[in-house]
Write an enzyme that holds these catalytic residues in place. Structure first.
Site, PDB file in Angstrom:
ATOM      1  N   ASN A 161       7.595  20.319  -1.415  1.00 24.74           N
ATOM      2  CA  ASN A 161       8.290  21.279  -0.556  1.00 24.74           C
ATOM      3  C   ASN A 161       8.961  20.652   0.662  1.00 24.74           C
ATOM      4  O   ASN A 161       9.835  21.282   1.268  1.00 24.74           O
ATOM      5  CB  ASN A 161       7.354  22.416  -0.141  1.00 24.74           C
ATOM      6  CG  ASN A 161       6.079  21.932   0.507  1.00 24.74           C
ATOM      7  OD1 ASN A 161       5.730  20.755   0.444  1.00 24.74           O
ATOM      8  ND2 ASN A 161       5.347  22.836   1.132  1.00 24.74           N
ATOM      9  N   ARG A 169       6.144  11.152   7.000  1.00 30.81           N
ATOM     10  CA  ARG A 169       4.886  11.378   7.720  1.00 30.81           C
ATOM     11  C   ARG A 169       3.761  10.498   7.203  1.00 30.81           C
ATOM     12  O   ARG A 169       2.790  10.230   7.906  1.00 30.81           O
ATOM     13  CB  ARG A 169       4.492  12.853   7.611  1.00 30.81           C
ATOM     14  CG  ARG A 169       3.424  13.280   8.598  1.00 30.81           C
ATOM     15  CD  ARG A 169       3.426  14.762   8.806  1.00 30.81           C
ATOM     16  NE  ARG A 169       2.739  15.470   7.752  1.00 30.81           N
ATOM     17  CZ  ARG A 169       2.664  16.798   7.679  1.00 30.81           C
ATOM     18  NH1 ARG A 169       3.293  17.538   8.587  1.00 30.81           N
ATOM     19  NH2 ARG A 169       2.013  17.389   6.710  1.00 30.81           N
ATOM     20  N   LYS A 184       3.547   8.184  -4.710  1.00 32.48           N
ATOM     21  CA  LYS A 184       3.735   9.065  -5.868  1.00 32.48           C
ATOM     22  C   LYS A 184       4.458  10.313  -5.364  1.00 32.48           C
ATOM     23  O   LYS A 184       3.850  11.193  -4.773  1.00 32.48           O
ATOM     24  CB  LYS A 184       2.373   9.433  -6.480  1.00 32.48           C
ATOM     25  CG  LYS A 184       2.390  10.638  -7.445  1.00 32.48           C
ATOM     26  CD  LYS A 184       3.325  10.446  -8.625  1.00 32.48           C
ATOM     27  CE  LYS A 184       3.276  11.664  -9.557  1.00 32.48           C
ATOM     28  NZ  LYS A 184       3.988  12.846  -8.996  1.00 32.48           N
ATOM     29  N   ALA A 186       6.481  13.966  -5.640  1.00 33.36           N
ATOM     30  CA  ALA A 186       6.270  15.140  -6.477  1.00 33.36           C
ATOM     31  C   ALA A 186       7.209  15.125  -7.668  1.00 33.36           C
ATOM     32  O   ALA A 186       8.369  14.712  -7.555  1.00 33.36           O
ATOM     33  CB  ALA A 186       6.483  16.407  -5.657  1.00 33.36           C
ATOM     34  N   GLY A 242      -1.314  18.654  -0.748  1.00 27.38           N
ATOM     35  CA  GLY A 242      -1.208  19.534  -1.897  1.00 27.38           C
ATOM     36  C   GLY A 242      -2.294  20.586  -1.867  1.00 27.38           C
ATOM     37  O   GLY A 242      -2.840  20.910  -0.807  1.00 27.38           O
ATOM     38  N   SER A 243      -2.648  21.104  -3.019  1.00 27.46           N
ATOM     39  CA  SER A 243      -3.600  22.205  -3.096  1.00 27.46           C
ATOM     40  C   SER A 243      -5.024  21.733  -2.834  1.00 27.46           C
ATOM     41  O   SER A 243      -5.370  20.568  -3.066  1.00 27.46           O
ATOM     42  CB  SER A 243      -3.535  22.868  -4.468  1.00 27.46           C
ATOM     43  OG  SER A 243      -4.115  22.039  -5.450  1.00 27.46           O
ATOM     44  N   GLU A 264      -4.352  16.842   3.384  1.00 26.36           N
ATOM     45  CA  GLU A 264      -3.695  18.014   3.987  1.00 26.36           C
ATOM     46  C   GLU A 264      -3.552  19.017   2.854  1.00 26.36           C
ATOM     47  O   GLU A 264      -2.711  18.867   1.974  1.00 26.36           O
ATOM     48  CB  GLU A 264      -2.350  17.612   4.590  1.00 26.36           C
ATOM     49  CG  GLU A 264      -1.831  18.626   5.586  1.00 26.36           C
ATOM     50  CD  GLU A 264      -0.862  19.608   4.955  1.00 26.36           C
ATOM     51  OE1 GLU A 264      -1.318  20.743   4.656  1.00 26.36           O
ATOM     52  OE2 GLU A 264       0.296  19.258   4.756  1.00 26.36           O
ATOM     53  N   GLU A 395      -3.018  32.038  -0.978  1.00 30.33           N
ATOM     54  CA  GLU A 395      -1.772  31.496  -0.435  1.00 30.33           C
ATOM     55  C   GLU A 395      -0.631  31.871  -1.381  1.00 30.33           C
ATOM     56  O   GLU A 395      -0.575  31.405  -2.515  1.00 30.33           O
ATOM     57  CB  GLU A 395      -1.890  29.985  -0.299  1.00 30.33           C
ATOM     58  CG  GLU A 395      -0.740  29.335   0.447  1.00 30.33           C
ATOM     59  CD  GLU A 395      -0.964  27.844   0.659  1.00 30.33           C
ATOM     60  OE1 GLU A 395      -0.401  27.300   1.620  1.00 30.33           O
ATOM     61  OE2 GLU A 395      -1.700  27.222  -0.137  1.00 30.33           O
TER      62      GLU A 395
END
Length: 489
Positions: A161, A169, A184, A186, A242-243, A264, A395
């Site tokens: 995203n 970052r 890696k 997305a 990610g999730s 995160e 979410e």
């Protein structure tokens, strides 16, 4: 193949793997397609890395680790400053890529590129400011030195995203600290990463710096990359965005080698509007907090908790604001809301909205996928939503604003904290005492008071509870790539 990218970008975009300073195909020769989510057409075919490619990339990172660790902080800082300069100079090209593969309106993509560049500049400045410690021990028998050493080769797993900001970052603090990297990207958005990686590769080459400092392995299977690398004791750091579900799996895989990890993970941000709030400001902040990238951000406001006395007025104003949004291809002038990233995302959003409506919620605007090419869902406001509705407890990652009412501050706090997540929270109130109570009592790693945006390259970004471990950004971000070494002298 279809692309609306500028010819100068499309013609020079790497679509292979970056290993040891060289772009090459996957060992298997396999590729995967990258789509424009606004048109559902293929942009490019990208090399599809497997386990052998992952090991090649780690080999290159390990080979470069010692010479990069011994490269002076000033040279590392100069490299990052040069990357900042070229990233800023190429901002329009990078923004066009972000919009093409991620669907964001071009204005948002430009803002993301500027945000990414801020990280690169900040960590270039931090590279020469890694503090240590020297003091006489309290017992008076010796001196204490504390040095900071690079953790070592790092695997950086980025989300789709924010394809340039999240790379910046992670990569910028790693390089500033003296760590080499395997990135890696997305599967859904690898093109921006490849473009920026080439800018970095060219600067490394121009400065005669180790070629394997940055390696990039796009793949249609994250597991094919992560499993062999996490099992390799030479890897010493994992940073993942990610999730929560995937993050927990990676933590388990990292445990055998006691790998240094940064996570995160997911969020479920409450957006609290109290009775004394400036409603004009609250609505403006709500649109900003909810609708960036069509609601597909981990810091997106997911639950709008509004005092009962102002709920109807706030909802009416928010509905009007959503009705004024312009949905379309992000490259088109005037568009303020782009597509969702893939068909499955549209289907999931449609499911949770329909379930909320079946449970008694009122659809004030939107509520359905849009009938056009690409993956679009109408900006949606739901009123009278039950606190236990799935659109509230999960979410959503879409352009949906469910409004839940509360009667007093205690109930607001209970609702805000009633989730396993704790990434970010937003609150609008004119009462300073209330604001300070929220700062103390809301369970979140970041809190925006009368602001719809909290992200800042110079501040720590991260969450509590199941929203993650560690921090990115600010001074804390580079600490994730450094080990303190104590010397008794």
């Amino acid at each position: 193949m279809s692309t609306s990218l500028p010819p100068s970008v499309a013609a020079h975009l790497p679509t292979g793997l970056l290993v040891g300073g060289r772009w090459r195909p996957a060992r298997s020769g396999a590729t995967f397609a990258v789509e424009d989510p606004a048109t559902a057409t293929t942009l490019f075919e990208v090399a599809d890395a497997d386990e052998r490619d992952a090991r090649d990339a780690l080999d290159a990172a390990v080979e470069a680790a010692e010479p990069w660790r011994r490269t002076s902080p000033r040279r590392r800082a100069d490299l990052l400053r040069a990357v900042y300069d070229v990233l800023t100079a190429r901002a329009e090209d990078v923004a066009a890529l972000v919009t093409a593969e991620g669907g964001k309106p071009l204005a948002e993509s430009r803002a993301e590129v500027a945000y990414a560049a801020d990280y690169v500049r900040w960590y270039g400045e931090q590279a020469v400011r890694l503090d240590g410690l020297a003091r006489r021990a309290p017992a008076g028998t010796h001196h204490q030195l504390v040095l900071r050493h690079p953790v070592g080769p790092a695997l950086l797993v980025a989300p789709w995203n924010f394809p340039v900001a999240m790379i910046a970052r992670k990569v910028a603090p790693a390089l500033a600290a003296g760590c080499t990297c395997v990135v890696k990207p997305a599967q859904l958005t690898p093109l921006t990463t490849a473009y920026v990686a080439e800018l970095i590769r060219a600067e490394l080459e121009a400065r005669d710096l180790p070629a394997g400092v940055l390696n990039v392995v796009p793949s249609s299977s994250a597991r094919r990359i992560s499993e062999p690398l996490l099992a390799d004791p030479r890897l010493r750091k994992l940073s993942f965005t990610g999730s929560t579900q995937v993050g927990a799996t990676l933590l388990a895989a990292a445990a055998p080698h006691v790998l240094r990890t940064s996570m995160e993970l997911g969020g479920n941000a409450p957006f609290l509007v109290f009775a004394d709030a400036d409603l004009d400001a609250a609505v403006e902040g709500a649109v900003q907090a909810k609708m960036r990238n069509s609601g597909q951000t981990c810091v997106a406001a997911n639950r709008f908790l509004v005092h009962a006395s102002v709920a109807e007025e706030f909802t009416a104003r928010l509905t009007a604001a959503f009705d004024a949004l312009v949905v379309g291809h992000g490259a088109e002038p005037g568009v303020t809301v782009g597509p969702l990233i893939e068909r499955a995302a549209v289907e999931r959003v449609a499911d949770v909205v329909a379930e909320a409506a079946d449970g008694g919620a009122t659809v004030r605007t939107g509520g359905d996928p849009l009938r056009r090419s690409g993956y679009f869902f109408a900006p949606t406001v739901l009123a009278g939503v039950a606190p236990d509705a799935r659109v509230v407890t999960e979410e959503t990652f879409g352009p949906v604003a469910p409004v839940v009412t509360f009667d007093d501050d205690a109930e607001a706090l209970r609702l805000a904290n009633g989730t396993p997540f704790g990434l970010v929270a937003y609150a609008y109130t004119r009462d300073l005492a209330r604001a300070m109570r929220l700062v103390e009592d809301v369970e979140a790693g970041m809190i925006g008071i009368n602001r719809g945006m909290v992200s800042d390259a110079t501040a720590p970004f991260g969450g509590v509870k199941t929203s993650g471990l560690g921090r990115e950004g600010g001074e804390a971000g580079i600490e994730e790539y450094l080990e303190p070494v104590y010397v008794a002298l």
